[in-house]
Design a protein around this motif. Structure first.
Motif, short mmCIF file in Angstrom:
data_model
loop_
_atom_site.label_atom_id
_atom_site.label_comp_id
_atom_site.label_asym_id
_atom_site.label_seq_id
_atom_site.Cartn_x
_atom_site.Cartn_y
_atom_site.Cartn_z
N THR A 134 23.19 56.15 14.32
CA THR A 134 22.05 57.07 14.67
C THR A 134 22.45 58.46 14.70
OG1 THR A 134 22.64 57.07 16.85
CG2 THR A 134 21.34 55.14 16.37
N LEU A 135 21.64 59.43 14.47
CA LEU A 135 21.73 60.70 14.47
C LEU A 135 22.47 61.21 15.75
CD1 LEU A 135 21.59 63.19 13.00
CD2 LEU A 135 19.22 63.70 13.80
N HIS A 136 22.16 60.70 17.07
CA HIS A 136 22.97 61.26 18.07
C HIS A 136 24.41 60.58 18.00
CE1 HIS A 136 23.55 61.79 22.37
NE2 HIS A 136 24.12 60.71 22.30
N ASP A 137 24.59 59.40 17.53
CA ASP A 137 25.78 58.96 17.26
C ASP A 137 26.72 59.81 16.21
OD1 ASP A 137 25.64 57.00 19.26
OD2 ASP A 137 25.33 55.64 17.81
N PHE A 138 26.00 60.07 15.20
CA PHE A 138 26.68 60.69 14.09
C PHE A 138 27.08 61.94 14.37
CE2 PHE A 138 26.91 62.07 9.57
CZ PHE A 138 27.56 61.04 9.20
N LYS A 139 26.27 62.75 15.31
CA LYS A 139 26.65 64.29 15.47
C LYS A 139 27.63 64.40 16.54
CE LYS A 139 23.12 65.20 19.03
NZ LYS A 139 22.83 66.25 19.91
N GLN A 140 28.23 63.18 17.26
CA GLN A 140 29.14 63.25 18.18
C GLN A 140 30.48 63.67 17.57
OE1 GLN A 140 28.32 63.20 21.68
NE2 GLN A 140 26.12 63.20 20.74
N ASP A 141 30.57 63.50 16.44
CA ASP A 141 31.64 63.61 15.52
C ASP A 141 31.96 65.22 15.14
OD1 ASP A 141 32.56 60.94 15.71
OD2 ASP A 141 31.87 60.47 13.86
N ILE A 142 30.98 66.16 15.34
CA ILE A 142 30.89 67.28 14.91
C ILE A 142 31.43 68.35 16.02
CG2 ILE A 142 29.53 69.32 14.35
CD1 ILE A 142 27.64 66.97 12.85
N THR A 143 32.22 69.12 15.84
CA THR A 143 32.87 70.09 16.78
C THR A 143 32.24 71.58 16.07
OG1 THR A 143 34.66 68.73 17.13
CG2 THR A 143 34.96 71.33 17.75
N LYS A 144 31.64 72.07 17.08
CA LYS A 144 31.15 73.50 16.69
C LYS A 144 32.10 74.44 17.45
CE LYS A 144 26.73 74.42 16.60
NZ LYS A 144 25.23 74.79 16.91
N TYR A 145 32.51 75.19 16.48
CA TYR A 145 33.50 76.49 16.70
C TYR A 145 32.55 77.87 16.80
CZ TYR A 145 37.08 73.35 15.38
OH TYR A 145 38.16 72.36 15.34
N PRO A 146 33.19 78.68 17.66
CA PRO A 146 32.46 80.23 17.39
C PRO A 146 32.49 80.78 16.41
CG PRO A 146 34.15 80.16 19.09
CD PRO A 146 34.39 78.83 18.29
N GLN A 147 31.29 81.41 15.87
CA GLN A 147 31.15 81.88 14.48
C GLN A 147 30.55 83.24 14.68
OE1 GLN A 147 27.66 80.85 11.52
NE2 GLN A 147 29.37 79.44 10.87
N VAL A 148 31.02 84.16 13.74
CA VAL A 148 30.48 85.53 13.89
C VAL A 148 29.91 85.88 12.73
CG1 VAL A 148 31.38 87.94 14.28
CG2 VAL A 148 32.30 86.19 15.61
N LEU A 149 28.83 86.62 12.47
CA LEU A 149 28.28 87.12 11.15
C LEU A 149 28.06 88.55 11.33
CD1 LEU A 149 27.05 86.56 8.30
CD2 LEU A 149 25.02 86.16 9.50
#
Length: 121
Positions: free
Chosen positions: A33-48
């Protein structure tokens, strides 16, 4: 962060429908599922940061700018990334730095911005 996903084997520009179909295809392929799939994604701080161009120039090709980007990439090593690109719609250079530590990415982005500004002076 912009939400653009370009699937070059399907289209030459960002296309929301193509992107959605690619995600659905991956979910089906991995039987998740999309919910399960996104659990593997780690979001890091990003600066633009955006730097206004005062003259028409490919600032990204200048040696001092390339060295600044390379130094930031070396410091981040495998824990982040740097993107420096000319805007396609405005007279800007876009500096993006992503990594594990907010303070580090801000410091590195600010350093690249200062280098770009000096190169434009």
């Amino acid at each position: 962060a912009s939400g653009h996903i370009i699937c070059l084997d399907r289209a030459s520009t960002g296309d929301g429908i193509v992107s959605a179909l690619q995600v659905l295809s991956a979910l089906k392929q991995f039987d998740r599922t999309l919910h399960d799939f996104k659990q593997d994604i780690t979001k890091y701080p990003q600066v633009l940061r955006n730097v206004r161009l005062t003259r028409q120039s490919d600032i990204t090709a200048l040696p001092e700018v390339r060295e600044s980007v390379h130094a930031a990439e070396l410091e981040l090593a495998e824990t982040g990334r740097v993107s420096l690109r000319l805007s396609g719609t405005e007279p800007l250079v876009r500096v993006m730095v992503e990594g594990r530590e907010q303070e580090q990415v801000e410091r590195l982005a600010d350093g690249i911005v200062r280098t770009v500004e000096r190169a434009l002076a």
